[in-house]
Design a protein around this motif. Structure first.
Motif, PDB file in Angstrom:
ATOM      1  N   SER A 158      34.723  61.896  40.224  1.00 29.61           N
ATOM      2  CA  SER A 158      36.607  61.380  39.959  1.00 29.61           C
ATOM      3  C   SER A 158      37.048  62.851  40.487  1.00 29.61           C
ATOM      4  O   SER A 158      38.219  62.580  40.431  1.00 29.61           O
ATOM      5  CB  SER A 158      36.435  60.977  38.479  1.00 29.61           C
ATOM      6  N   TYR A 168      38.357  63.286  43.747  1.00 34.84           N
ATOM      7  CA  TYR A 168      39.414  62.576  44.253  1.00 34.84           C
ATOM      8  C   TYR A 168      40.402  62.835  43.702  1.00 34.84           C
ATOM      9  O   TYR A 168      41.392  63.147  44.389  1.00 34.84           O
ATOM     10  CB  TYR A 168      38.931  60.891  43.921  1.00 34.84           C
ATOM     11  N   GLN A 169      40.410  63.466  42.145  1.00 32.93           N
ATOM     12  CA  GLN A 169      42.186  63.273  42.108  1.00 32.93           C
ATOM     13  C   GLN A 169      42.329  64.592  42.521  1.00 32.93           C
ATOM     14  O   GLN A 169      43.549  64.683  43.001  1.00 32.93           O
ATOM     15  CB  GLN A 169      41.707  64.107  40.198  1.00 32.93           C
ATOM     16  N   VAL A 191      46.098  62.749  42.209  1.00 33.49           N
ATOM     17  CA  VAL A 191      46.165  62.032  41.088  1.00 33.49           C
ATOM     18  C   VAL A 191      46.282  62.616  39.574  1.00 33.49           C
ATOM     19  O   VAL A 191      45.124  63.028  39.206  1.00 33.49           O
ATOM     20  CB  VAL A 191      44.624  60.812  41.094  1.00 33.49           C
ATOM     21  N   PHE A 192      47.339  63.110  39.674  1.00 29.37           N
ATOM     22  CA  PHE A 192      47.328  63.725  38.357  1.00 29.37           C
ATOM     23  C   PHE A 192      48.860  63.435  37.427  1.00 29.37           C
ATOM     24  O   PHE A 192      50.014  62.645  38.252  1.00 29.37           O
ATOM     25  CB  PHE A 192      47.688  65.219  38.164  1.00 29.37           C
ATOM     26  N   THR A 216      43.229  73.338  44.648  1.00 31.01           N
ATOM     27  CA  THR A 216      42.385  72.525  44.112  1.00 31.01           C
ATOM     28  C   THR A 216      40.542  72.938  44.058  1.00 31.01           C
ATOM     29  O   THR A 216      40.041  72.581  43.561  1.00 31.01           O
ATOM     30  CB  THR A 216      42.191  71.122  46.030  1.00 31.01           C
ATOM     31  N   PHE A 245      43.185  64.636  32.868  1.00 33.90           N
ATOM     32  CA  PHE A 245      43.226  63.445  32.592  1.00 33.90           C
ATOM     33  C   PHE A 245      44.322  63.580  31.948  1.00 33.90           C
ATOM     34  O   PHE A 245      45.204  61.585  31.736  1.00 33.90           O
ATOM     35  CB  PHE A 245      42.467  62.032  31.923  1.00 33.90           C
ATOM     36  N   VAL A 273      42.818  55.835  35.288  1.00 32.61           N
ATOM     37  CA  VAL A 273      41.838  56.066  35.216  1.00 32.61           C
ATOM     38  C   VAL A 273      41.436  55.509  35.606  1.00 32.61           C
ATOM     39  O   VAL A 273      40.523  55.259  36.130  1.00 32.61           O
ATOM     40  CB  VAL A 273      41.320  57.116  33.483  1.00 32.61           C
ATOM     41  N   LEU A 330      41.589  54.728  39.185  1.00 32.89           N
ATOM     42  CA  LEU A 330      41.194  56.263  40.021  1.00 32.89           C
ATOM     43  C   LEU A 330      39.379  55.991  40.395  1.00 32.89           C
ATOM     44  O   LEU A 330      38.902  56.311  41.079  1.00 32.89           O
ATOM     45  CB  LEU A 330      41.795  57.354  39.137  1.00 32.89           C
ATOM     46  N   THR A 360      37.838  55.974  43.816  1.00 34.58           N
ATOM     47  CA  THR A 360      36.639  57.284  43.333  1.00 34.58           C
ATOM     48  C   THR A 360      35.406  56.963  44.210  1.00 34.58           C
ATOM     49  O   THR A 360      34.769  57.267  45.087  1.00 34.58           O
ATOM     50  CB  THR A 360      36.204  58.061  42.929  1.00 34.58           C
TER      51      THR A 360
END
Length: 420
Positions: free
Chosen positions: A81, A84-85, A90-91, A165, A192, A200, A203, A207
């Motif tokens: 995850s 993937y974030q 994805v934040f 990243t 998160f 979440v 997400l 994922t």
């Protein structure tokens, strides 16, 4: 600016279609890739304590506890995850909120020498966080998913994207290797911050779907030389290609169908585990309320805060035992009859309950000096004996599948072995 995927193994993995595990409980567990002795022992446990047994009491059912990462699935859903974030930005945090999360409870001492930068110099939180926050601030101002106008494909071309990243993933690895579990385990959950449970869980579902399409392989990222920052150029690698475990999907169902209550106790974040363990698409079908996992504080609107939930123990190591005692022994009046796990984070709950009849260890060649390493050796020594407590189940990390023996084959290796 493209990353290179480093493949250390033939991509022989067949994607597991979630939910396709056979549930023929009446005939026993499907052979699958079970070690035959382990399967027979668990079938015997189900027969002796389940609703078909003389002493079964539906008002006081037996219950079982499964670890999740590298036990119920191949690899780690929390780690997947995070990737993937990062890959998809994805934040929910502002740059200021992210800085608080990144620094939360992390000592200022240098990371272990194995995490020195490309120039061989030590790195610490005070060198790394300014780099991460600077790159995140650029992304926050430019990416359309935050406050900017550029699509993801465009911002991915910036060295700030690669720097951000890579350095976050590197920080996760460096913290985990350098500091104790009480410090390291909650840290990744703080990322998160600013998100809700629904976000979440979405997400997490995305994922899993993405990971099932990925090859089982080792991936390496290196931060850009064009943007060294204060920490310098760093690299990090990890295993990719999470897989659902059909034998575990079936075992969850077999226990439930035989009148056992099934619980998950995981060191991953609670919303992540609720989604992957209960979403019908993934085949485990375990109620989300039967999850004990890492908890964070939330505000009045349910928005996650970078602070561990007050009054709760971490669900790792001795904390797993404490949570089981508090929430399960407190509820049932007795301990679990079966426990499954794979790591040092599970060894306490494997040994601490007199009511536990069988313990399934997914073999990852644990250190023989640890308790779980000793339990694994006992499983080898007592193999074939019906009164053994510990069962060692083999796995091939080149495919993500179990094998019909006690042997573990590491990624890139061709031969399996039972003990480290």
């Amino acid at each position: 600016m493209q990353r290179r995927l480093v493949l250390l193994t033939p991509l022989a993995t067949a994607l597991v279609a979630a939910g396709c595990a056979s549930l023929s409980t009446a005939q026993g567990l499907s052979p699958g890739h079970w070690d035959a002795f382990n399967r027979a022992q668990i079938e015997g446990l189900i027969a002796s304590l389940g609703k078909g047994s003389p002493g079964y009491n539906a008002a006081k059912p037996p219950y079982v506890v499964f670890d999740w990462d590298n036990t119920s699935v191949f690899l780690d859903i929390e780690e997947a995850s995070l990737i993937y974030q990062l890959e998809n930005l994805v934040f929910g945090a502002t740059p200021a909120q992210l800085e608080v999360a990144l620094r939360k409870n992390i000592p200022k001492k240098d990371f272990l020498p194995a995490h020195n930068n490309a120039a061989g110099k030590p790195v610490n939180i005070d060198l790394l966080v300014p780099d991460i926050v600077a790159s995140y601030t650029w992304l926050y101002q430019n990416y359309s998913g935050f406050k900017g106008s550029q699509p993801l494909a465009a911002v991915k071309l910036s060295p700030h994207y690669i720097a951000f990243t890579t350095k976050v993933r590197y920080l996760y690895e460096a913290i985990g290797d350098t500091f104790d579990h009480d410090t390291a385990y909650p840290w990744v959950t703080y990322l998160f911050v600013g998100m809700t449970e629904a976000q979440v869980r979405k997400l997490t579902a995305e994922t899993v779907a993405w990971q099932l399409r990925e090859p089982v392989a080792k991936v390496k990222w290196t931060s850009p030389t064009a943007l060294p920052g204060q920490a310098g150029v760093v690299s990090v690698s990890w295993k990719n290609g999470l897989r659902l475990q059909p034998e575990m999907q079936e075992l969850y169902a077999a226990f439930r169908n035989s009148g056992f209550d099934v619980w998950v106790c995981s060191a991953s974040f609670v919303d992540v585990i609720k989604e992957i363990s209960s979403n019908p698409a993934f085949g485990y079908n375990n109620p989300p309320e039967r999850v004990l996992a890492m908890e964070l504080e939330r505000d009045a609107n349910g928005v996650i805060q970078p602070e561990f939930r007050h009054g709760y123990d971490q669900t790792q190591g001795p904390g797993k035992t404490k949570n089981i005692q508090r929430f399960l022994v407190g509820k049932y009046g007795y301990g679990p009859c079966f426990i499954a796990g794979d790591s040092e984070g599970d060894q306490n709950m494997m040994a601490d309950f007199a009511d536990t009849k069988k313990v399934l260890i997914v073999n990852r060649l644990r250190d023989p000096k640890t308790d779980i390493g000793k339990f694994s050796a006992m499983a080898v020594q007592n193999y074939g004996k019906p009164d053994t407590r510990y069962l060692l189940q083999g796995r091939d990390d080149n495919t993500g599948q179990w094998v019909a023996s006690q042997l573990h084959t590491p990624l890139g290796a061709t031969q399996g072995k039972a003990l480290k």
